[in-house]
Motif scaffolding. Structure first.
Motif, short mmCIF file in Angstrom:
data_model
loop_
_atom_site.label_atom_id
_atom_site.label_comp_id
_atom_site.label_asym_id
_atom_site.label_seq_id
_atom_site.Cartn_x
_atom_site.Cartn_y
_atom_site.Cartn_z
N GLU A 248 1.56 -1.03 8.46
CA GLU A 248 0.40 -1.90 8.23
C GLU A 248 -0.33 -1.57 6.93
OE1 GLU A 248 -2.00 -1.42 11.65
OE2 GLU A 248 -0.56 -2.35 13.03
N ASN A 249 -0.13 -0.35 6.42
CA ASN A 249 -0.92 0.10 5.27
C ASN A 249 -0.03 0.42 4.07
OD1 ASN A 249 -3.34 0.05 6.81
ND2 ASN A 249 -2.82 2.03 7.70
N ASN A 250 0.92 -0.45 3.76
CA ASN A 250 1.80 -0.24 2.62
C ASN A 250 1.04 -0.38 1.31
OD1 ASN A 250 4.35 0.07 4.02
ND2 ASN A 250 4.21 -2.11 4.52
N LEU A 251 1.30 0.54 0.39
CA LEU A 251 0.68 0.47 -0.93
C LEU A 251 1.75 0.75 -1.98
CD1 LEU A 251 -2.11 0.42 -2.57
CD2 LEU A 251 -1.80 2.89 -2.65
N ILE A 252 1.90 -0.15 -2.95
CA ILE A 252 2.88 0.01 -4.02
C ILE A 252 2.14 0.14 -5.35
CG2 ILE A 252 4.87 -0.96 -5.21
CD1 ILE A 252 5.52 -2.55 -2.72
N PRO A 253 2.09 1.35 -5.93
CA PRO A 253 1.48 1.48 -7.27
C PRO A 253 2.35 0.76 -8.30
CG PRO A 253 1.68 3.62 -6.16
CD PRO A 253 2.51 2.64 -5.39
N LEU A 254 1.72 -0.04 -9.15
CA LEU A 254 2.45 -0.78 -10.18
C LEU A 254 2.18 -0.16 -11.54
CD1 LEU A 254 1.95 -4.54 -9.17
CD2 LEU A 254 4.01 -3.14 -8.94
N ILE B 298 7.33 -8.36 3.38
CA ILE B 298 6.60 -7.17 3.83
C ILE B 298 5.22 -7.16 3.16
CG2 ILE B 298 6.55 -4.66 3.82
CD1 ILE B 298 9.59 -4.68 3.82
N PRO B 299 4.15 -7.14 3.91
CA PRO B 299 2.81 -7.12 3.29
C PRO B 299 2.54 -5.78 2.62
CG PRO B 299 2.63 -6.86 5.67
CD PRO B 299 4.09 -7.15 5.39
N PHE B 300 1.89 -5.82 1.48
CA PHE B 300 1.52 -4.59 0.78
C PHE B 300 0.37 -4.85 -0.17
CE2 PHE B 300 4.72 -6.66 -1.88
CZ PHE B 300 4.19 -6.55 -3.16
N ASN B 301 -0.37 -3.79 -0.47
CA ASN B 301 -1.39 -3.81 -1.51
C ASN B 301 -0.82 -3.11 -2.74
OD1 ASN B 301 -3.46 -5.07 0.07
ND2 ASN B 301 -3.78 -3.11 1.11
N SER B 302 -1.41 -3.37 -3.88
CA SER B 302 -0.96 -2.75 -5.12
C SER B 302 -2.13 -2.19 -5.91
CB SER B 302 -0.20 -3.76 -6.00
OG SER B 302 1.04 -4.08 -5.42
N PRO C 237 -2.05 -11.56 -4.69
CA PRO C 237 -3.43 -12.05 -4.79
C PRO C 237 -4.39 -10.95 -5.23
CG PRO C 237 -2.79 -11.78 -2.49
CD PRO C 237 -1.55 -11.58 -3.29
N ASP C 238 -5.50 -11.37 -5.84
CA ASP C 238 -6.50 -10.42 -6.31
C ASP C 238 -7.02 -9.53 -5.18
OD1 ASP C 238 -6.22 -11.46 -8.81
OD2 ASP C 238 -8.01 -12.74 -8.70
N SER C 239 -7.06 -10.08 -3.97
CA SER C 239 -7.57 -9.31 -2.83
C SER C 239 -6.65 -8.14 -2.47
CB SER C 239 -7.72 -10.22 -1.61
OG SER C 239 -6.47 -10.81 -1.26
N ARG C 240 -5.40 -8.19 -2.97
CA ARG C 240 -4.44 -7.13 -2.67
C ARG C 240 -4.04 -6.33 -3.92
NH1 ARG C 240 -1.82 -6.50 2.03
NH2 ARG C 240 -2.20 -7.97 3.72
N TYR C 241 -4.72 -6.58 -5.02
CA TYR C 241 -4.38 -5.85 -6.24
C TYR C 241 -5.65 -5.24 -6.83
CZ TYR C 241 -2.82 -4.78 -10.97
OH TYR C 241 -2.53 -4.13 -12.15
N GLN C 242 -5.56 -4.00 -7.23
CA GLN C 242 -6.72 -3.30 -7.78
C GLN C 242 -6.31 -2.56 -9.05
OE1 GLN C 242 -8.53 -0.54 -5.08
NE2 GLN C 242 -10.32 -0.22 -6.36
N HIS C 243 -7.17 -2.63 -10.05
CA HIS C 243 -6.96 -1.90 -11.29
C HIS C 243 -8.06 -0.87 -11.45
CE1 HIS C 243 -7.99 -1.28 -15.61
NE2 HIS C 243 -6.72 -0.92 -15.62
N LEU C 244 -7.67 0.35 -11.80
CA LEU C 244 -8.64 1.42 -12.00
C LEU C 244 -8.69 1.82 -13.47
CD1 LEU C 244 -7.87 3.79 -8.98
CD2 LEU C 244 -9.61 2.00 -9.14
#
Length: 609
Positions: free
Chosen positions: A248-254, A272-276, A304-311
Motif C-alpha cells: 500500500e505504501n510503494n515509493l519510487i524515487p525518480l 501498481i499504485p505508487f508515489n514518487s 499526478p501531482d498528488s503522488r509526486y513530490q520534489h525536494l
C-alpha cells in the motif's frame, strides 16, 4: 427453503475442506492479521543471554524471542513471522517465499526481496539475509567479546566497549575503494556475505558459531540481444508484481538515471499504485539534472501531482549534518549518498522504497561501459584487473607497506571470482554494489522504512551474466530495454549523457554553484596519528602542520578532496571511543554523538535518545 440450507451447508463444508487441503499442500503461512497491528521493526539484534548484563540499556520488554535461555532476540517493535514446514521464520524487510519449496532451507535460499531473518531448527539458530546479501547483517567475530548479531552495525557497536578500527577497511576507503567481502570498519565485527548463513548452536557442548556457504547462482547460457531485452522486461514485471503488487505504501524515487524510470514505467503498466519523489542534487556539471529529468519522467508517465513530490536542496549546514547522520547510521561504510538523507523528511514511515540504483551495475555492467579500453586489456587477467582497480583510485596513499597490503586485499578478492569473462562483474556487484552503492538506504531502515531492490533480485543477476561482455561495452542496456516498451521515455536525457553545464542549462536544468562542503574544525580535529600514516610530499606536510594550525578553514576548504576523507576517519575514531552502551537497545532517537556535533536539526531521527 430446506433445499437452500442444505446447499449452503454443502458449499460451506467444501470451502472448509478446500482451506484444509490448501493448508496441507502449502507449507507457507503468513500472519497478515498481525502485520496490521502497529508498526513493524526494521532492525533486530541477537545477544547471548549471558552477555545481557554486560550490555547496558537492555529492557526486557524488547525481547521478542528467548531461545533455550541462551539467546535473547530483541526488536524495538514487532517482527514479521511466517510459518514454513512448521518452523517460525522471524524476519525484517520484505520477504516472499517461493511456491512449493523442498524444505525450510530451500525456501530461504530462493526467497525474493531484501530481508534478514532468524529461525530455530533442531537446536540450531540460523540467521541470514536475502541470497544476494543486500540486507545488512553484522556479527561479532572476536573471542574477546560475546556472540551477537544485528541488522545494524550502529546498534551492534552500541552494545560493546573498547572496539578497534579495521585499518584494512580504512586503507581501502581512504583511497576511494570499497569494503571487500565480510570486512567492516570495526575489527571485531564482520558482515554476512552473499550466499552465506550464520549458524549458532543451542547445545552447550557443540561449536558455538559457524558460517555456512551455499551455492546460489551459476553462469547461464548466453542469449541474443532480442532475448536479453525480452527476458529482462519479463523478469522486471514478475519481480515488481511479487514485491510491490500487494503493498500500500510503494515509493519510487525518480532521478535522471535509467533505473528509476524503468521501474516506474513497469509499475505503471502493471497498475501498481505508487508515489514518487525527486531530490534536487548537484551533478558533476554543477546542474540539477535529477530534477530536470525526474520531473519529465513523472509528466511523461502521467504521475499526478498528488503522488509526486520534489525536494529542493537543503542548506549547507543541513547537508553537513545529514552527512554526519549518514555516516553514523551506515557505520561509516560509504563516503557517498549524503544527498539521499534529506528525503526522510517527506517519506512516511513503513514506506516500501522501490529503488533502482543498483540496476546499472547489474544489468548494464557500467564498469565495462565506462572503461572500455581498460577492460578490453584486463578481461580475465587477475593482475590486470587489480592494476586497473588500484591505479584508478589512489587518492590518499598510506605508507609503502600499507599500499602493498591494499593491493593484496584487492587481489585476493578478485581471485575469489575468477572463473570466466564475468570476473569483474561479480567482484563489482558483491563488493562495490552491495557494500557501497546499496548502502544509501541504511538510514531509511533506521527510521522504520523497508526497501525493495528489483535489480538485486537473483533472477536479474543471472540475467546480467547471460550476455557476453563484447556486447555490453558500447550500449546502455537499461535504456535499450526501456526503448522496447516506451521509446519516448527512453529518449529522455540521463546522467549517462556526456554534456556540458551550458547544455544542461539550455535544457532547463537549474545551475547549482559548487560549494566544497566539509566538516568544521570545531566539529572534528584530524589527529596526528592519521596524518603520520600517509605518504606525504613536503608541501602536504606543511599544509598538515602549519596550514591546519594557522588557517584551518581555508586549508580544509581548498583541499577538500584530501581532508574530507580524513575528517570522516577522525569522526569515526571519536565514535569508537564514545561509550554508547547506556543507550536503549535499538533506540531510534538522536544520539548525543550526533546532537553534540550537528549544525542543524536531525533528519534521520526527530527526538533524543
Amino acid at each position: 427453503m430446506n433445499g437452500f440450507f442444505t446447499l449452503w451447508k454443502i458449499l460451506l463444508l467444501l470451502r472448509v475442506l478446500n482451506n484444509f487441503i490448501y493448508a496441507k499442500m502449502n507449507p507457507l503461512k503468513r500472519n497478515r492479521a498481525a502485520e496490521k497491528q502497529g508498526m513493524l521493526s526494521m532492525n533486530f539484534i541477537g545477544i547471548e543471554a549471558s552477555a545481557l548484563p554486560y550490555s547496558k540499556g537492555t529492557a526486557p520488554s524488547f525481547i521478542q524471542h528467548s531461545i533455550e535461555g541462551r539467546w535473547a532476540l530483541l526488536a524495538h517493535q514487532r517482527i514479521n513471522v511466517i510459518d514454513c514446514f512448521g518452523y517460525s521464520i522471524h524476519y525484517v524487510g520484505q520477504m516472499k517465499l517461493p511456491e512449493k519449496p523442498e524444505n525450510l532451507h530451500d525456501a530461504l535460499r530462493r526467497a525474493k526481496g531484501t530481508f534478514a531473518y532468524y529461525v530455530v531448527q533442531n537446536e540450531l539458530l540460523y540467521v541470514g539475509t536475502d541470497p544476494m546479501g543486500f540486507y545488512p547483517l553484522y556479527f561479532t567475530s572476536s573471542q574477546n567479546i560475546p556472540l551477537a548479531f544485528s541488522t545494524s552495525l550502529t546498534h551492534l557497536k552500541r552494545r560493546f566497549k573498547n572496539l578497534t578500527p579495521n585499518w584494512d577497511a580504512w586503507n581501502l576507503m581512504l583511497n576511494g575503494e570499497d569494503l571487500l567481502g565480510d570486512m567492516t570498519t570495526i575489527k571485531e565485527f564482520r558482515r554476512l556475505r552473499e550466499g552465506e548463513v550464520l549458524c549458532y548452536s543451542l547445545n552447550p557442548s557443540a561449536v558455538s558459531q559457524r558460517t555456512i556457504s551455499f551455492p546460489f547462482y551459476k553462469t547461464p547460457e548466453q542469449v541474443s540481444d532480442d532475448e536479453f531485452i525480452e527476458q529482462g522486461n519479463t523478469i522486471l514485471t514478475d519481480v515488481l508484481s511479487t514485491l510491490m503488487g500487494e503493498e500500500e505504501n510503494n515509493l519510487i524515487p525518480l532521478t535522471a538515471g535509467h533505473d528509476s524510470r524503468r521501474i516506474a514505467n513497469a509499475a505503471k503498466q502493471l497498475g501498481i499504485p505508487f508515489n514518487s519523489i525527486t531530490q534536487s542534487t548537484r551533478h558533476a556539471t554543477n546542474c540539477d539534472v535529477d530534477t530536470l529529468v525526474g520531473r519529465q519522467t513523472a509528466e511523461l508517465l502521467g504521475i499526478p501531482d498528488s503522488r509526486y513530490q520534489h525536494l529542493p536542496m537543503p542548506s549547507n549546514e543541513t547537508i553537513i549534518t545529514q552527512t554526519l547522520e549518514k555516516d553514523y547510521w551506515t557505520g561509516f561504510e560509504t563516503p557517498a549518498h549524503e544527498w539521499s538523507v534529506n528525503m526522510l523528511h517527506a517519506i512516511p514511515r513503513d514506506s516500501l522504497i522501490c529503488d533502482g540504483i543498483v540496476g546499472d551495475q547489474i544489468v548494464t555492467n557500467s564498469v565495462y561501459y565506462n572503461f572500455k579500453k581498460e577492460m578490453e586489456s584486463a578481461s580475465n587477467d587477475t593482475s590486470a584487473i587489480v592494476d586497473f582497480i588500484v591505479k584508478k583510485k589512489n587518492i590518499l596513499p598510506l605508507n609503502s607497506v600499507e599500499q602493498e597490503r591494499r593491493r593484496s586485499l584487492i587481489e585476493a578478492s578478485v581471485k575469489e571470482y575468477i572463473d570466466d569473462e564475468h570476473t569483474m562483474i561479480r567482484h563489482t556487484v558483491f563488493n562495490h554494489t552491495r557494500r557501497n552503492t546499496a548502502a544509501w538506504y541504511y538510514p531509511f531502515l533506521a527510521k522504520g522504512n523497508r526497501v525493495c531492490l528489483p535489480f538485486a533480485d537473483l533472477d536479474f543477476f543471472h540475467h546480467g551474466l547471460s550476455m557476453s561482455l563484447d556486447r555490453k561495452r558500447d550500449k546502455l542496456w537499461q535504456r535499450t530495454c526501456i526503448e522496447a516498451i516506451n521509446p519516448e521515455l527512453a529518449s529522455l536525457h540521463s546522467t549517462r549523457d556526456r554534456h556540458s553545464s551550458e547544455y544542461w542549462r539550455e535544457q532547463g536544468a537549474a545551475y547549482v554553484p559548487r560549494d566544497k562542503l566539509t566538516f568544521t574544525p570545531e566539529q572534528v580535529k584530524i589527529p596526528k596519528q592519521i596524518l603520520m600514516k600517509l605518504e606525504r610530499s613536503f608541501s602536504e606536510r606543511i599544509l598538515d602542520t602549519i596550514g591546519l594550525k594557522l588557517m584551518p578553514n581555508k586549508v580544509i576548504k581548498s583541499w577538500a578532496w584530501r581532508y574530507l576523507p580524513l575528517q570522516r576517519f577522525a569522526i569515526f575514531l571519536d565514535w569508537l571511543e564514545e561509550d554508547e552502551t547506556s543507550l536503549p537497545v535499538l533506540s531510534e532517537g538522536t544520539p548525543p554523538f550526533i546532537s553534540n556535533r550537528a549544525l542543524s536539526s536531525s533528519t534521520v531521527t526527530s527526538f533524543p535518545c
